[in-house]
Structure formats: structure tokens, C-alpha cells
Design a protein around this motif. Structure first.
Motif, mmCIF file in Angstrom:
data_model
loop_
_atom_site.group_PDB
_atom_site.id
_atom_site.type_symbol
_atom_site.label_atom_id
_atom_site.label_comp_id
_atom_site.label_asym_id
_atom_site.label_seq_id
_atom_site.Cartn_x
_atom_site.Cartn_y
_atom_site.Cartn_z
ATOM 1 N N LYS A 4 0.577 -1.483 -10.556
ATOM 2 C CA LYS A 4 1.707 -1.070 -10.671
ATOM 3 C C LYS A 4 2.636 -1.623 -9.440
ATOM 4 O O LYS A 4 3.807 -1.834 -9.482
ATOM 5 N N ALA A 5 1.823 -1.204 -8.329
ATOM 6 C CA ALA A 5 2.547 -1.360 -6.778
ATOM 7 C C ALA A 5 2.568 -3.008 -6.908
ATOM 8 O O ALA A 5 3.813 -3.282 -6.312
ATOM 9 N N ARG A 6 1.749 -3.644 -7.425
ATOM 10 C CA ARG A 6 2.101 -5.220 -7.104
ATOM 11 C C ARG A 6 3.165 -5.651 -7.912
ATOM 12 O O ARG A 6 4.057 -6.287 -7.476
ATOM 13 N N MET A 7 3.346 -5.077 -9.262
ATOM 14 C CA MET A 7 4.458 -5.412 -9.942
ATOM 15 C C MET A 7 5.852 -4.989 -9.362
ATOM 16 O O MET A 7 6.557 -5.732 -9.135
ATOM 17 N N LEU A 8 5.806 -3.908 -8.746
ATOM 18 C CA LEU A 8 6.995 -3.288 -8.174
ATOM 19 C C LEU A 8 7.373 -4.057 -6.907
ATOM 20 O O LEU A 8 8.418 -4.333 -6.724
ATOM 21 N N HIS A 9 6.551 -4.308 -6.097
ATOM 22 C CA HIS A 9 6.572 -5.269 -5.056
ATOM 23 C C HIS A 9 7.376 -6.522 -5.193
ATOM 24 O O HIS A 9 7.985 -6.809 -4.647
ATOM 25 N N ALA A 10 6.839 -6.936 -6.219
ATOM 26 C CA ALA A 10 7.244 -8.404 -6.634
ATOM 27 C C ALA A 10 8.732 -8.230 -7.084
ATOM 28 O O ALA A 10 9.485 -9.056 -6.797
ATOM 29 N N TYR A 11 8.887 -7.209 -7.821
ATOM 30 C CA TYR A 11 10.237 -6.761 -8.228
ATOM 31 C C TYR A 11 11.342 -6.660 -7.045
ATOM 32 O O TYR A 11 12.411 -7.538 -7.207
ATOM 33 N N HIS A 12 10.883 -5.904 -6.151
ATOM 34 C CA HIS A 12 11.649 -5.887 -5.069
ATOM 35 C C HIS A 12 12.045 -7.310 -4.228
ATOM 36 O O HIS A 12 12.996 -7.365 -3.699
ATOM 37 N N LYS A 29 0.865 -1.199 -0.096
ATOM 38 C CA LYS A 29 0.041 0.074 0.026
ATOM 39 C C LYS A 29 0.858 1.359 0.256
ATOM 40 O O LYS A 29 0.241 2.330 -0.573
ATOM 41 N N TYR A 30 2.089 1.330 0.561
ATOM 42 C CA TYR A 30 2.953 2.319 0.697
ATOM 43 C C TYR A 30 3.321 2.643 -0.727
ATOM 44 O O TYR A 30 3.484 3.819 -1.367
ATOM 45 N N LEU A 31 3.849 1.705 -1.662
ATOM 46 C CA LEU A 31 4.073 1.822 -2.944
ATOM 47 C C LEU A 31 2.794 2.345 -3.708
ATOM 48 O O LEU A 31 3.100 3.221 -4.507
ATOM 49 N N GLU A 32 1.729 1.709 -3.555
ATOM 50 C CA GLU A 32 0.651 2.080 -4.189
ATOM 51 C C GLU A 32 0.573 3.746 -4.182
ATOM 52 O O GLU A 32 -0.130 4.366 -5.116
ATOM 53 N N THR A 33 0.376 4.146 -2.661
ATOM 54 C CA THR A 33 0.228 5.523 -2.614
ATOM 55 C C THR A 33 1.170 6.410 -3.120
ATOM 56 O O THR A 33 0.830 7.505 -3.929
ATOM 57 N N ALA A 34 2.361 6.299 -3.202
ATOM 58 C CA ALA A 34 3.436 7.009 -3.892
ATOM 59 C C ALA A 34 3.273 6.803 -5.417
ATOM 60 O O ALA A 34 3.256 8.096 -5.927
ATOM 61 N N ILE A 35 2.919 5.847 -5.898
ATOM 62 C CA ILE A 35 2.688 5.588 -7.293
ATOM 63 C C ILE A 35 1.475 6.537 -7.767
ATOM 64 O O ILE A 35 1.347 7.283 -8.751
ATOM 65 N N ARG A 36 0.476 6.256 -6.866
ATOM 66 C CA ARG A 36 -0.905 7.249 -7.125
ATOM 67 C C ARG A 36 -0.612 8.752 -7.146
ATOM 68 O O ARG A 36 -1.120 9.184 -8.149
ATOM 69 N N ASP A 37 -0.077 9.001 -6.255
ATOM 70 C CA ASP A 37 0.382 10.366 -6.110
ATOM 71 C C ASP A 37 1.248 10.970 -7.294
ATOM 72 O O ASP A 37 1.272 12.091 -7.632
ATOM 73 N N ALA A 38 2.209 10.012 -7.821
ATOM 74 C CA ALA A 38 3.097 10.439 -8.823
ATOM 75 C C ALA A 38 2.297 10.544 -10.223
ATOM 76 O O ALA A 38 2.432 11.704 -11.048
ATOM 77 N N HIS A 39 1.270 9.697 -10.190
ATOM 78 C CA HIS A 39 0.494 9.854 -11.598
ATOM 79 C C HIS A 39 -0.489 11.085 -11.599
ATOM 80 O O HIS A 39 -0.485 11.725 -12.606
ATOM 81 N N ALA A 40 -0.894 11.360 -10.424
ATOM 82 C CA ALA A 40 -1.626 12.651 -10.106
ATOM 83 C C ALA A 40 -0.887 14.035 -10.280
ATOM 84 O O ALA A 40 -1.488 14.824 -10.917
#
Length: 204
Positions: A159-167, A136-147
């Protein structure tokens, strides 16, 4: 034995470290009690088995770690900077752990979850629950960056799910290889996945 008032916390700290450094299966109750300086009878006063202790310990460690994430992902910080700070923090943490223990330890949740997923369902569910919160932390940052028009990510959850899996994958690779090298390009890969150009490198 330490004071009864802190015996429970000492047990949780002991099992968290022993499992992370070694494994869940190889860690015995006797080892946990010895490391915590707690008698076996006191162990069973607080916990009915190793799994219940491990579940409590995982939750306790997560609550402590959340304070770091709350600061890193503060809404007052520019969203891409949050991601940069997160990658750099994760890398520095692994550097410090290797210096202390002699091994790259990777992600404790991924290590534990992969080991117990077919055996201890309570632990598996706890790990999944915490990973979802972390995501959720990643998701919030990604959402704000998109906005803010910094990236194009109309589905920040995906996108956060993909990024989390990558990490998690990089952390696992680093643990297996006992090498920090897979983690050096975490920021580069993160920004490439988000379509951000020329990120600052993680310091060696």
C-alpha cells in the motif's frame, strides 16, 4: 572564495538548487562554482566530477529533510494525522517554492532520477535508496493505522508503494503543468486509496 571549511557544503547546496530548478544535464561545473562562490580548483579538490558532487548533495539534502519527516511521522502522532500532516506539508512547500522561483518544482528526486537513470548509475542508485527510505515512513503510518483498526491494509508495504507512486505522479504532473492544482487533492486521493472517508482538505 568562501572559507575552505564551508566550500564543500556551498557546492552541494548550489548543485542541488540548480538541478532542481533546471536539470542535471544543463547544469555546468562553472555554473555550480559561480553560484557557490567557489573556485573551480576547489571543486576538484572535493569532487572528481559533477556526478559525484550531485550524489553527495542528494544525500546531504535528504539527511536535512529527514528531520521534517521524523517530526511529521512521529509515533506520538495518530497515524492518519501523520499522513494528513505529510500531504499538507508537501503542498505548502511547493507553494513556497513557486513563490520564490516562479515555478512548481515538484519532487527533486523524481526529477533527477528520471533524467539520469540511463546515464549515471551511481546517482540512480542513490535516488532509489532515498526513495525507499521515504517510502518506509508511509509504510509505518499505514501499518499503525491498520493495527489501530482505522483502515484495512494487511500489506502495508504494498500500500505504501502505491501511495508513494501516486504522490510522485502528482508532483511530476504539477511540475510539468507548472500548476499547484494537481496537488490540491493529494490528501483526498491518499485517503481514498486507504479507504478513509471525508478527509480534511488541504488549505489553499
Amino acid at each position: 572564495m568562501g572559507r575552505v571549511s564551508d566550500a564543500k557544503e556551498r557546492l552541494m547546496e548550489a548543485v542541488a538548487e540548480l538541478i532542481w530548478i533546471g536539470s542535471y544535464d544543463s547544469t555546468t561545473i562553472d555554473q555550480i562554482c559561480a553560484k557557490a562562490g567557489v573556485k573551480k580548483g576547489s571543486f576538484y579538490y572535493f569532487f572528481d566530477c559533477k556526478a559525484s558532487l550531485a550524489e553527495a548533495a542528494v544525500d546531504s539534502e535528504w539527511q536535512k529533510y529527514r528531520a521534517n519527516l521524523d517530526a511529521i511521522f512521529s509515533a506520538s502522532v495518530e497515524p492518519l494525522q501523520r499522513l494528513r500532516n505529510f500531504c499538507e506539508h508537501a503542498y505548502r512547500e511547493q507553494v513556497e517554492l513557486k513563490a520564490e522561483h516562479g515555478f512548481v518544482l515538484g519532487c527533486p528526486l523524481c526529477t533527477l532520477g528520471a533524467e539520469v537513470c540511463t546515464q549515471e548509475q551511481g546517482l540512480r542508485k542513490k535516488v532509489q535508496e532515498i526513495m525507499a527510505q521515504h517510502e518506509k515512513y508511509l509504510e509505518t503510518a499505514i501499518r499503525d493505522a491498520h493495527a489501530a483498526g482505522l483502515i484495512h491494509a494487511p500489506d502495508p508495504k504494498a500500500k505504501a508503494r502505491m501511495l508513494h507512486a501516486y504522490h510522485l505522479g502528482l508532483m511530476t504532473e504539477a511540475r510539468i503543468a507548472n500548476s499547484l492544482e494537481p496537488l490540491r487533492d493529494t490528501l483526498l486521493g491518499t485517503f481514498e486509496m486507504l479507504g478513509v472517508k471525508e478527509p480534511e482538505p488541504v488549505p489553499a
